[in-house]
Write a protein that holds these residues in place. Sequence first.
Motif, PDB file in Angstrom:
ATOM      1  N   PRO A 321      15.211   4.851  16.760  1.00 31.92           N
ATOM      2  CA  PRO A 321      14.327   4.689  17.485  1.00 31.92           C
ATOM      3  C   PRO A 321      14.660   3.944  18.823  1.00 31.92           C
ATOM      4  O   PRO A 321      14.140   4.003  20.159  1.00 31.92           O
ATOM      5  N   ALA A 322      15.478   3.165  18.867  1.00 33.91           N
ATOM      6  CA  ALA A 322      16.019   2.448  20.146  1.00 33.91           C
ATOM      7  C   ALA A 322      16.622   3.485  21.063  1.00 33.91           C
ATOM      8  O   ALA A 322      16.450   3.572  22.391  1.00 33.91           O
ATOM      9  N   ALA A 323      17.415   4.364  20.513  1.00 39.26           N
ATOM     10  CA  ALA A 323      18.210   5.165  21.251  1.00 39.26           C
ATOM     11  C   ALA A 323      16.997   6.427  22.088  1.00 39.26           C
ATOM     12  O   ALA A 323      17.097   6.752  23.085  1.00 39.26           O
ATOM     13  N   ILE A 324      15.955   6.662  20.916  1.00 40.02           N
ATOM     14  CA  ILE A 324      14.986   7.510  21.322  1.00 40.02           C
ATOM     15  C   ILE A 324      14.332   6.904  22.519  1.00 40.02           C
ATOM     16  O   ILE A 324      13.873   7.778  23.509  1.00 40.02           O
ATOM     17  N   TYR A 325      13.949   5.735  22.471  1.00 38.27           N
ATOM     18  CA  TYR A 325      13.091   4.911  23.312  1.00 38.27           C
ATOM     19  C   TYR A 325      13.959   5.241  24.892  1.00 38.27           C
ATOM     20  O   TYR A 325      13.347   5.653  25.821  1.00 38.27           O
ATOM     21  N   LYS A 326      15.347   4.828  24.912  1.00 44.64           N
ATOM     22  CA  LYS A 326      16.088   5.213  26.198  1.00 44.64           C
ATOM     23  C   LYS A 326      16.471   6.553  26.591  1.00 44.64           C
ATOM     24  O   LYS A 326      16.024   6.910  27.906  1.00 44.64           O
ATOM     25  N   ILE A 327      16.046   7.488  25.790  1.00 43.32           N
ATOM     26  CA  ILE A 327      16.071   8.796  26.241  1.00 43.32           C
ATOM     27  C   ILE A 327      14.776   9.129  26.720  1.00 43.32           C
ATOM     28  O   ILE A 327      14.516   9.786  27.940  1.00 43.32           O
ATOM     29  N   PHE A 328      13.460   8.817  26.109  1.00 43.93           N
ATOM     30  CA  PHE A 328      12.412   9.139  26.704  1.00 43.93           C
ATOM     31  C   PHE A 328      12.339   8.325  28.166  1.00 43.93           C
ATOM     32  O   PHE A 328      11.545   8.789  28.944  1.00 43.93           O
ATOM     33  N   HIS A 329      12.676   6.941  28.053  1.00 46.90           N
ATOM     34  CA  HIS A 329      12.732   6.343  29.139  1.00 46.90           C
ATOM     35  C   HIS A 329      13.360   6.963  30.460  1.00 46.90           C
ATOM     36  O   HIS A 329      12.668   6.879  31.390  1.00 46.90           O
ATOM     37  N   SER A 330      14.391   7.420  30.137  1.00 45.64           N
ATOM     38  CA  SER A 330      15.124   8.085  31.200  1.00 45.64           C
ATOM     39  C   SER A 330      14.543   9.311  31.791  1.00 45.64           C
ATOM     40  O   SER A 330      14.305   9.720  33.087  1.00 45.64           O
ATOM     41  N   CYS A 331      13.911  10.110  30.898  1.00 41.93           N
ATOM     42  CA  CYS A 331      13.156  11.339  31.150  1.00 41.93           C
ATOM     43  C   CYS A 331      11.879  10.998  31.888  1.00 41.93           C
ATOM     44  O   CYS A 331      11.660  11.645  33.115  1.00 41.93           O
ATOM     45  N   LEU A 332      11.205   9.944  31.598  1.00 45.28           N
ATOM     46  CA  LEU A 332       9.958   9.418  32.126  1.00 45.28           C
ATOM     47  C   LEU A 332      10.203   8.959  33.826  1.00 45.28           C
ATOM     48  O   LEU A 332       9.474   9.241  34.876  1.00 45.28           O
ATOM     49  N   ASN A 333      11.412   8.261  33.819  1.00 44.36           N
ATOM     50  CA  ASN A 333      11.696   7.792  35.052  1.00 44.36           C
ATOM     51  C   ASN A 333      12.162   8.919  36.075  1.00 44.36           C
ATOM     52  O   ASN A 333      11.776   8.860  37.349  1.00 44.36           O
ATOM     53  N   GLU A 334      12.536  10.004  35.660  1.00 49.98           N
ATOM     54  CA  GLU A 334      13.159  11.405  36.232  1.00 49.98           C
ATOM     55  C   GLU A 334      11.780  11.893  36.929  1.00 49.98           C
ATOM     56  O   GLU A 334      11.723  12.409  37.854  1.00 49.98           O
ATOM     57  N   LEU A 335      10.652  12.159  35.919  1.00 48.76           N
ATOM     58  CA  LEU A 335       9.370  12.719  36.289  1.00 48.76           C
ATOM     59  C   LEU A 335       8.708  11.972  37.379  1.00 48.76           C
ATOM     60  O   LEU A 335       8.085  12.313  38.072  1.00 48.76           O
ATOM     61  N   MET A 336       8.853  10.537  37.242  1.00 46.56           N
ATOM     62  CA  MET A 336       8.156   9.639  38.231  1.00 46.56           C
ATOM     63  C   MET A 336       9.195   9.970  39.737  1.00 46.56           C
ATOM     64  O   MET A 336       8.579   9.704  40.778  1.00 46.56           O
TER      65      MET A 336
END
Length: 428
Positions: A321-336
């Motif tokens: 879950p910690a690594a998944i959070y980092k993956i989603f975090h990077s994806c959402l920052n890219e979309l922002m």
Amino acid sequence: MEHVSELGDALPQSANVTTHHIEIRQNPCSTARAAMIKEHVLVLLKKQTIAYGDFTINQFEDPFLTDNVKSVSLTDTDINCSDQKAIDLCKSNLSLHVFQLHEDGPGQEEIEDEELAAANHWLLPSTDFDGLWDSLVFDDDVKGKLLNYSTTTLLFSDKKVDSNVISWNRVVLLHGPPGTGKTSLCKAIAQKLCIRLSDRYSYGQFIEINSHSLFSKWFSESGKLVMKMFQKIQEIIDDPDALVFVLIDEVESLTAARKSSMAGTEPSDAIRVVNALLTQIDQIKRFPNVLILTTSNVTGAIDMAFVDRADIKQYIGPPSPAAIYKIFHSCLNELMRTGVICPTQQLLDLRSLEIMRFIENEATSVSLQLRNIALKSQGLSGRTLRKLPFIAHAMFIQKSSVGLEEYMSALSKAVDHQFKERQDLMKD
């Protein structure tokens, strides 16, 4: 001892001083000398003074840098400094690496007298692999381990350590379930090392062997095809200015366990293929400018003689879950960054949430929502996780711009939909 090491030095000058790596991407049309670029970048970094982790600068007041440099990046501070303290750039041991990306796509290597494409190859560093290293997130410090392994390999070669006394084979085996990033990591480590060693080697070569194509329709010829393929690789390795990486993806298809042959369940040619591969690995390991990278989804099918030759046998599993959070975090920052998501609240990284003890308030609410989505995404592969932000938009939004809260709701639905699809497939 000077605080700034000899520019471009690939190895730390002292075991007691942390080396920080500065990657300088030169403009493709620039013909400026690397030494001149490093001088200007050092002046820039002294003005920067303090860093708190990785950063990238792509706008410069210095006209020389504007004309010749695309970006200047401090990289991999999470590997070099686990405690993430402030980095004093004026007092740190800095290693500067200037590189230009090759924009050509992959070429094909064909075996003479055989109508088959035995391998794809790239000149490194390549635009095809740009950004791949940073996009990979693992729970274990896999990337750091591979960099340390490569550094030791280089050190032992430089010191002319007798390989008959201390054995190392320049072979890495990454194993684990499909979709966990094994092949991508092989490409990323090759790109990273070509940049780190840009002063030592003029260019890099990445050769991806098509394991399945080496099994000829005349099965008894497969051992000969393996030998012919490695003869072509040998020609590339013979150039001391080239840093060569050989990727054998799904290596189990080449190294099917010999016990199957002995049991009569596999033809004897399987033994010939394994023996040909082992022989070629033993021959090219004598060269200091080659690294063999292999992956496997079915580790139990690999011949043990090959497994024994691997210096590193690293398991790559599904992300936590910690690594998944980092993956989603990077994806959402890219979309922002691109404006697909209109940011209404800052997304905090996991470390910031830990400091706030995961207490929900106005500043943490959206980030905690993302954490909950990460928790219920456990079990999905990294490959699937990187697709989910696209699926969320395609299935549940279909607007050119969306608020962060609405997008988060769509991402949650996309995760639920992914698990439902899995269940439906299992019914068939």
